[in-house]
Design an enzyme around this catalytic site. Structure first.
Site, mmCIF file in Angstrom:
data_model
loop_
_atom_site.group_PDB
_atom_site.id
_atom_site.type_symbol
_atom_site.label_atom_id
_atom_site.label_comp_id
_atom_site.label_asym_id
_atom_site.label_seq_id
_atom_site.Cartn_x
_atom_site.Cartn_y
_atom_site.Cartn_z
ATOM 1 N N ASP A 1 0.937 -1.294 0.254
ATOM 2 C CA ASP A 1 0.132 0.013 -0.162
ATOM 3 C C ASP A 1 0.964 1.362 -0.103
ATOM 4 O O ASP A 1 1.871 1.388 -0.059
ATOM 5 C CB ASP A 1 -0.813 0.014 1.224
ATOM 6 C CG ASP A 1 -2.089 0.527 0.863
ATOM 7 O OD1 ASP A 1 -2.469 1.216 0.076
ATOM 8 O OD2 ASP A 1 -3.127 0.195 1.644
ATOM 9 N N ASP B 1 -10.018 3.632 -3.067
ATOM 10 C CA ASP B 1 -10.457 2.315 -2.743
ATOM 11 C C ASP B 1 -12.007 2.393 -3.417
ATOM 12 O O ASP B 1 -12.704 3.354 -3.798
ATOM 13 C CB ASP B 1 -10.930 2.246 -1.363
ATOM 14 C CG ASP B 1 -9.466 1.758 -0.545
ATOM 15 O OD1 ASP B 1 -8.552 1.690 -1.189
ATOM 16 O OD2 ASP B 1 -9.715 1.690 0.745
#
Length: 410
Positions: free
Chosen positions: A157, A212
């Site tokens: 990430d 997201d």
């Protein structure tokens, strides 16, 4: 004598001997690990950091018993929250002993013994997005840790990364994984902010192209912390002119799926069809223990999966918009095409598509379909039945937010 031994040692080192693996001198990703878009399950969309050993074992068991593994879903990826909030005295990451009382290695062995592959999550920054230890400054140590555990996939990430550049950070981790010597699929979860498609090919096997996902058709969900999650059609629309970067072993990743979460079955079906058309990695994010037969049928539709997993590996593209109905095309191997009609509107729409007035051309990869010269058989992939051929106008009715996906076979 000491000098002679030193020279011998240096010579052996230069050839890669005595270093624990044969990849020490090599940089870049492990090639060939993702020749079709990877498929599996990721814990984040439903469970966030509320993950444990029992959940993973039950998920693995259901993947086998339900037919998901047979359909091609073979990764279990634990997202953020699998570790403790501090490294140990040696600087190693520590799997949470409360969540994983038998240890992470035992759990990974359980998953492997089911015929599945296992993935973990970390972050390029000082902390993960949920506040656990990040990898910044520990890249090679963490890579050795993952190799020793025996993982097969790393999702990496991009939170808490102030002061570092994306290309450099991901290159360092890619090289660290290669040096550790275990082939691990490397997933760059960089959100597309630094255009990873332009530099990610030698570094990773897939890269996120957006922030997201959110379980809705095309909404924007604004979080209190001043960032947004996106409905699946918004993500499909988000990036222009990047499909040319997506091919076997380096994929544009449109994020984990929300099929089986908070949308209705029609939207789930459309979501799945679009991810197959886009050649996106297919990672489910639902709770298999509560999964309906309808959700399972969507996720295991062999005809749609064959579009996603087609060996040509080309991402689909939007061809036309006809009164609110979008037409998406995807060239397939052996001269076939996938065609998807998506009703973006809130009302029922009728479609009358004249193939002879719509010759297809893929400007990025050079594929064409001339319906005056070649007649294609048509197969409806959701109904799994023949639907005539391209000599006749294709007529259908599509409900709001619904989809029709066809395969044209020359």
């Amino acid at each position: 004598m000491k000098n002679t031994l030193l020279l011998i040692a240096l010579s052996l080192a230069s050839f890669g001997f005595g270093q624990g693996n044969t990849h020490k001198q090599q940089g870049g990703k492990f090639d060939g690990l993702a020749m079709t878009p990877p498929m599996g399950w990721n814990s984040w969309n439903t469970f966030a950091t509320n993950i444990d050993e029992k959940l993973v074992k039950e998920t693995a068991d259901i993947m086998v018993s339900s037919g998901l593994v047979t359909a091609g879903y073979n990764y279990i990826v634990l997202d953020d929250g699998w570790m403790t909030h501090e490294r140990d005295e040696n600087g190693d990451l520590v799997p949470d002993p409360i969540k994983f009382p038998n240890g992470m290695k035992a759990l990974i062995d359980y998953v492997h013994n089911k015929g599945l592959k296992f993935g973990l999550y970390n972050c390029a920054g000082t902390k993960t997005c949920a506040g656990y230890p990040g990898t910044r400054g520990y890249e090679y140590q963490d890579a050795r840790f993952y190799a020793k555990l025996g993982i097969d996939f790393l999702k990496y990430d991009w939170c808490n990364t102030e002061g570092i550049t994306a290309k450099e950070a991901y290159t360092t981790m890619s090289n660290a994984l290669k040096t550790a010597g275990r082939p691990i699929v490397f997933s760059l979860c960089e959100w597309g902010d630094n255009q990873p498609w332009e530099w990610g090919k030698p570094i990773g096997n897939l890269w996120r192209i957006s922030g997201d996902i959110y379980p809705c058709f095309d909404c924007e969900f604004k979080h209190p912390e001043n960032w947004s999650s996106w409905g699946f059609m918004k993500i499909a629309d988000m990036r222009k002119d990047i499909r040319k970067y997506s091919e076997p072993d380096h994929w544009n990743d449109f994020d984990m799926m929300e099929v089986g979460n908070e949308m209705n079955a029609t939207e789930d079906k459309t979501h799945f069809a679009m991810w197959c058309m886009l050649a996106s990695p297919l990672f489910t994010g639902n709770d298999y223990r509560k999964m309906s037969k309808e959700t399972l049928a969507i996720l295991t539709n062999k005809e749609l999966l064959s579009v996603n997993q087609d060996k040509l590996g080309i991402q689909g593209f939007k061809y036309a918009i006809l009164d609110g109905v979008e037409v998406w095309l995807k060239p397939l191997s052996d001269g076939a095409w996938a065609v998807t009609f998506v009703n973006r509107t809130e009302t029922v729409k009728k479609v009358n598509f004249d193939w002879n007035k719509n010759n297809f051309k893929d400007v990025d990869f050079g594929y064409e379909a001339d319906f005056a010269k070649t007649t294609f058989k048509i197969k409806d992939l959701w109904k799994n039945k023949e639907a005539g051929n391209t000599k006749k106008i294709f007529s259908t009715t599509i409900a709001s937010h619904d989809v029709v996906t066809l395969k044209l076979i020359p």
